[in-house]
Design a protein around this motif. Structure first.
Motif, PDB file in Angstrom:
ATOM      1  N   LEU A   1       0.948  -1.190   0.073  1.00  0.00           N
ATOM      2  CA  LEU A   1       0.026  -0.039   0.135  1.00  0.00           C
ATOM      3  C   LEU A   1       1.053   1.265  -0.026  1.00  0.00           C
ATOM      4  CD1 LEU A   1      -2.647  -1.242   2.482  1.00  0.00           C
ATOM      5  CD2 LEU A   1      -3.100  -0.958   0.201  1.00  0.00           C
ATOM      6  N   GLY A   2       0.383   2.391   0.153  1.00  0.00           N
ATOM      7  CA  GLY A   2       1.097   3.710   0.174  1.00  0.00           C
ATOM      8  C   GLY A   2       0.872   4.499  -1.281  1.00  0.00           C
ATOM      9  N   HIS A   3       0.208   5.476  -1.335  1.00  0.00           N
ATOM     10  CA  HIS A   3       0.439   6.194  -2.595  1.00  0.00           C
ATOM     11  C   HIS A   3       0.730   7.724  -2.580  1.00  0.00           C
ATOM     12  CE1 HIS A   3      -3.803   6.216  -0.946  1.00  0.00           C
ATOM     13  NE2 HIS A   3      -3.563   7.270  -1.318  1.00  0.00           N
ATOM     14  N   GLU A   4       1.136   8.318  -1.371  1.00  0.00           N
ATOM     15  CA  GLU A   4       1.611   9.537  -1.061  1.00  0.00           C
ATOM     16  C   GLU A   4       2.950   9.540  -0.757  1.00  0.00           C
ATOM     17  OE1 GLU A   4      -0.853  10.599   2.085  1.00  0.00           O
ATOM     18  OE2 GLU A   4      -2.853  10.946   1.030  1.00  0.00           O
ATOM     19  N   ILE A   5       3.724   9.499  -1.893  1.00  0.00           N
ATOM     20  CA  ILE A   5       5.321   9.594  -1.693  1.00  0.00           C
ATOM     21  C   ILE A   5       5.994  10.723  -2.101  1.00  0.00           C
ATOM     22  CG2 ILE A   5       5.273   7.253  -2.020  1.00  0.00           C
ATOM     23  CD1 ILE A   5       7.164   8.810  -4.643  1.00  0.00           C
ATOM     24  N   THR A   6       7.138  10.886  -1.489  1.00  0.00           N
ATOM     25  CA  THR A   6       8.235  11.678  -2.095  1.00  0.00           C
ATOM     26  C   THR A   6       9.551  10.827  -2.185  1.00  0.00           C
ATOM     27  OG1 THR A   6       8.762  12.725   0.253  1.00  0.00           O
ATOM     28  CG2 THR A   6       7.235  14.115  -1.250  1.00  0.00           C
ATOM     29  N   GLY A   7      10.436  11.517  -2.860  1.00  0.00           N
ATOM     30  CA  GLY A   7      11.583  10.671  -3.091  1.00  0.00           C
ATOM     31  C   GLY A   7      12.778  11.098  -3.999  1.00  0.00           C
ATOM     32  N   GLU A   8      13.589  10.508  -4.318  1.00  0.00           N
ATOM     33  CA  GLU A   8      14.668  10.766  -5.195  1.00  0.00           C
ATOM     34  C   GLU A   8      14.919   9.751  -6.367  1.00  0.00           C
ATOM     35  OE1 GLU A   8      18.339  11.481  -2.832  1.00  0.00           O
ATOM     36  OE2 GLU A   8      19.546  10.336  -4.320  1.00  0.00           O
ATOM     37  N   VAL A   9      15.085  10.435  -7.269  1.00  0.00           N
ATOM     38  CA  VAL A   9      15.376   9.437  -8.600  1.00  0.00           C
ATOM     39  C   VAL A   9      16.327   8.809  -8.729  1.00  0.00           C
ATOM     40  CG1 VAL A   9      15.078   9.507 -11.265  1.00  0.00           C
ATOM     41  CG2 VAL A   9      13.671  11.086 -10.113  1.00  0.00           C
ATOM     42  N   VAL A  10      16.401   7.443  -8.714  1.00  0.00           N
ATOM     43  CA  VAL A  10      17.775   6.721  -8.892  1.00  0.00           C
ATOM     44  C   VAL A  10      17.934   6.033  -9.935  1.00  0.00           C
ATOM     45  CG1 VAL A  10      18.079   6.659  -6.094  1.00  0.00           C
ATOM     46  CG2 VAL A  10      16.613   4.760  -7.530  1.00  0.00           C
ATOM     47  N   GLU A  11      17.042   5.668 -10.670  1.00  0.00           N
ATOM     48  CA  GLU A  11      17.047   4.934 -12.088  1.00  0.00           C
ATOM     49  C   GLU A  11      16.056   5.498 -13.111  1.00  0.00           C
ATOM     50  OE1 GLU A  11      17.312   0.958 -11.628  1.00  0.00           O
ATOM     51  OE2 GLU A  11      17.244   0.399 -13.811  1.00  0.00           O
ATOM     52  N   HIS A  12      16.355   5.475 -14.522  1.00  0.00           N
ATOM     53  CA  HIS A  12      15.168   5.522 -15.251  1.00  0.00           C
ATOM     54  C   HIS A  12      15.246   4.265 -16.063  1.00  0.00           C
ATOM     55  CE1 HIS A  12      17.281   9.570 -15.443  1.00  0.00           C
ATOM     56  NE2 HIS A  12      15.893   9.813 -15.011  1.00  0.00           N
ATOM     57  N   GLY A  13      13.996   3.875 -16.490  1.00  0.00           N
ATOM     58  CA  GLY A  13      13.793   2.418 -17.100  1.00  0.00           C
ATOM     59  C   GLY A  13      14.419   2.687 -18.462  1.00  0.00           C
ATOM     60  N   ALA A  14      15.090   1.353 -19.011  1.00  0.00           N
ATOM     61  CA  ALA A  14      15.635   1.444 -20.677  1.00  0.00           C
ATOM     62  C   ALA A  14      14.483   2.146 -21.376  1.00  0.00           C
ATOM     63  CB  ALA A  14      15.915   0.003 -20.581  1.00  0.00           C
ATOM     64  N   HIS A  15      15.339   2.650 -22.222  1.00  0.00           N
ATOM     65  CA  HIS A  15      14.604   3.353 -23.349  1.00  0.00           C
ATOM     66  C   HIS A  15      13.571   4.224 -23.069  1.00  0.00           C
ATOM     67  CE1 HIS A  15      16.283   0.026 -25.351  1.00  0.00           C
ATOM     68  NE2 HIS A  15      15.932  -0.757 -24.770  1.00  0.00           N
ATOM     69  N   THR A  16      13.782   5.070 -21.806  1.00  0.00           N
ATOM     70  CA  THR A  16      13.102   6.054 -21.485  1.00  0.00           C
ATOM     71  C   THR A  16      13.026   7.369 -22.379  1.00  0.00           C
ATOM     72  OG1 THR A  16      12.591   5.178 -19.236  1.00  0.00           O
ATOM     73  CG2 THR A  16      12.501   7.559 -19.549  1.00  0.00           C
ATOM     74  N   ASP A  17      12.056   7.972 -22.829  1.00  0.00           N
ATOM     75  CA  ASP A  17      12.316   9.239 -23.532  1.00  0.00           C
ATOM     76  C   ASP A  17      13.407  10.076 -22.951  1.00  0.00           C
ATOM     77  OD1 ASP A  17      10.773  10.800 -25.636  1.00  0.00           O
ATOM     78  OD2 ASP A  17      11.008  11.996 -24.267  1.00  0.00           O
ATOM     79  N   VAL A  18      14.108  10.746 -23.714  1.00  0.00           N
ATOM     80  CA  VAL A  18      15.372  11.578 -23.263  1.00  0.00           C
ATOM     81  C   VAL A  18      14.380  12.744 -22.514  1.00  0.00           C
ATOM     82  CG1 VAL A  18      15.228  13.136 -25.406  1.00  0.00           C
ATOM     83  CG2 VAL A  18      17.249  12.590 -23.777  1.00  0.00           C
ATOM     84  N   GLY A  19      13.264  13.220 -22.963  1.00  0.00           N
ATOM     85  CA  GLY A  19      12.650  14.385 -22.273  1.00  0.00           C
ATOM     86  C   GLY A  19      12.309  14.031 -20.939  1.00  0.00           C
ATOM     87  N   ILE A  20      12.141  12.841 -20.590  1.00  0.00           N
ATOM     88  CA  ILE A  20      11.634  12.434 -19.243  1.00  0.00           C
ATOM     89  C   ILE A  20      13.209  12.483 -18.396  1.00  0.00           C
ATOM     90  CG2 ILE A  20      10.905  10.532 -17.816  1.00  0.00           C
ATOM     91  CD1 ILE A  20       8.997   9.940 -19.984  1.00  0.00           C
ATOM     92  N   THR A  21      13.980  11.899 -19.059  1.00  0.00           N
ATOM     93  CA  THR A  21      15.203  11.797 -18.159  1.00  0.00           C
ATOM     94  C   THR A  21      16.006  13.020 -17.785  1.00  0.00           C
ATOM     95  OG1 THR A  21      16.764  11.703 -20.251  1.00  0.00           O
ATOM     96  CG2 THR A  21      15.775   9.510 -19.112  1.00  0.00           C
ATOM     97  N   LYS A  22      15.535  13.924 -18.822  1.00  0.00           N
ATOM     98  CA  LYS A  22      16.140  15.294 -18.561  1.00  0.00           C
ATOM     99  C   LYS A  22      15.346  15.977 -17.428  1.00  0.00           C
ATOM    100  CE  LYS A  22      18.724  16.419 -22.843  1.00  0.00           C
ATOM    101  NZ  LYS A  22      18.830  17.009 -24.216  1.00  0.00           N
ATOM    102  N   ARG A  23      13.968  15.965 -17.595  1.00  0.00           N
ATOM    103  CA  ARG A  23      13.145  16.497 -16.553  1.00  0.00           C
ATOM    104  C   ARG A  23      13.569  16.125 -15.155  1.00  0.00           C
ATOM    105  NH1 ARG A  23       6.575  16.017 -16.745  1.00  0.00           N
ATOM    106  NH2 ARG A  23       6.263  17.499 -14.972  1.00  0.00           N
ATOM    107  N   PHE A  24      13.586  14.896 -15.194  1.00  0.00           N
ATOM    108  CA  PHE A  24      13.687  14.099 -13.782  1.00  0.00           C
ATOM    109  C   PHE A  24      15.232  13.439 -13.690  1.00  0.00           C
ATOM    110  CE2 PHE A  24       9.352  13.604 -14.676  1.00  0.00           C
ATOM    111  CZ  PHE A  24       8.377  14.343 -13.978  1.00  0.00           C
ATOM    112  N   PRO A  25      16.214  14.120 -13.809  1.00  0.00           N
ATOM    113  CA  PRO A  25      17.655  13.477 -13.750  1.00  0.00           C
ATOM    114  C   PRO A  25      17.710  12.978 -12.688  1.00  0.00           C
ATOM    115  CG  PRO A  25      17.875  15.690 -13.232  1.00  0.00           C
ATOM    116  CD  PRO A  25      16.067  15.726 -13.694  1.00  0.00           C
ATOM    117  N   ILE A  26      18.719  11.931 -12.604  1.00  0.00           N
ATOM    118  CA  ILE A  26      19.079  11.088 -11.380  1.00  0.00           C
ATOM    119  C   ILE A  26      19.290  12.087 -10.020  1.00  0.00           C
ATOM    120  CG2 ILE A  26      20.877   9.571 -10.389  1.00  0.00           C
ATOM    121  CD1 ILE A  26      19.014   8.183 -12.481  1.00  0.00           C
ATOM    122  N   GLY A  27      18.879  11.825  -9.033  1.00  0.00           N
ATOM    123  CA  GLY A  27      18.992  12.761  -7.918  1.00  0.00           C
ATOM    124  C   GLY A  27      18.203  13.778  -7.709  1.00  0.00           C
ATOM    125  N   SER A  28      17.188  13.813  -8.507  1.00  0.00           N
ATOM    126  CA  SER A  28      16.249  15.025  -8.488  1.00  0.00           C
ATOM    127  C   SER A  28      15.137  14.630  -7.703  1.00  0.00           C
ATOM    128  CB  SER A  28      15.750  15.197  -9.807  1.00  0.00           C
ATOM    129  OG  SER A  28      15.022  14.210 -10.450  1.00  0.00           O
TER     130      SER A  28
END
Ligand SMILES: [Zn+2]
Ligand SMILES: [Zn+2]
Length: 256
Positions: A108-135
């Motif tokens: 359960l649990g659907h109200e989260i904050t956190g830190e980006v540590v990985e993008h899925g393979a083949h994720t659009d570059v627009g997403i990886t730039k918007r949410f860089p590792i560590g953001s």
């Protein structure tokens, strides 16, 4: 956290649980070489932990248990988030009490904050730039697919894929969960992103950047309680600044 104490008190009252992840074996670096290495090989084989702990709901009125999971792996368009805080919503309590049926076992649990540590393979570059590792990010409990009839009209709260797959089956939109127990490999379903765990996978469509000036713990409810109340006041009641209102009941959205 408070991780285990949050779980113990889950049935007693709504609260924010903050996770300090002692099992992480390295700090996250935002430099390009590290980011590229993580995307190529996956967080868990790039110095990150291979396993995590999460809180499992088995059946109504049975205590939650803390279990070990394989490190979840995001797919294209998804992010692996190192959970920093997770609220406990009344919806979680409905599932715990058996008042709201949901696939189990689940996290359960659907109200989260956190830190980006990985993008899925083949994720659009627009997403990886918007949410860089560590953001820093905040997640929304409705995780819009972005492609269905309602999503393309801007009515993501009615997303067909979200209700057909996540709410009805406890999975993401390929019909699969990202959560598997460490020892047995048994799949565990996800209520939204399954936030009561040290890490969670969430579609990028359901993530927003959290300014570094906002604290993780207090910001966790932005993705459910806050936008639910804001949406009702702004769009249904058409409240405007300066209007007089009465709030009936207590809690994040006036529910008791
Ligand atoms: Zn909620
Ligand atoms: Zn959709």
């Amino acid at each position: 956290m408070v991780f285990s104490s949050a779980c113990r008190s889950l049935l007693r009252h709504r609260q924010i649980a903050t996770s300090y992840l002692s099992c992480c074996r390295r700090s996250i670096c935002t430099s390009a070489p590290t980011e590229e290495r993580i995307e190529a090989a996956g967080y868990h084989v790039s110095g990150g932990p291979s396993f995590m702990r999460g809180t499992v709901f088995w059946e109504p009125d049975r205590p939650l248990t803390i279990e070990e999971f394989h490190m979840p792996r995001p797919k294209a368009g998804e992010l692996l988030i190192k959970t920093k805080a997770c609220g406990v919503c009344h919806s979680d309590l409905h599932v715990l009490k058996g008042e709201l049926l949901f696939s189990s076992p689940c996290v359960l649990g659907h109200e989260i904050t956190g830190e980006v540590v990985e993008h899925g393979a083949h994720t659009d570059v627009g997403i990886t730039k918007r949410f860089p590792i560590g953001s820093h990010v905040v997640g929304a409990f409705i995780m819009p697919c972005g492609n269905c009839f309602f999503c393309v009209k801007g009515q993501e709260d009615l997303c067909e894929a979200f209700f057909a797959y996540n709410r009805a089956k406890g999975t993401l939109y390929d019909g699969q969960t990202r959560l598997f127990l460490r020892n047995s490999g048994k799949p565990v379903y996800m209520y939204s992103m399954g936030g009561l765990a040290e890490y969670c996978v969430i579609p990028a469509n359901a993530v927003a950047t959290l300014p570094n000036s906002l604290p993780y713990t207090e910001s966790a409810i932005l993705g459910c309680a806050v936008f639910t109340a804001y949406g009702a006041m702004r769009h249904a009641a058409e409240m405007r600044a300066g209007d007089s209102i009465a709030v009936i009941g207590v809690g994040g959205i006036g529910a008791r």
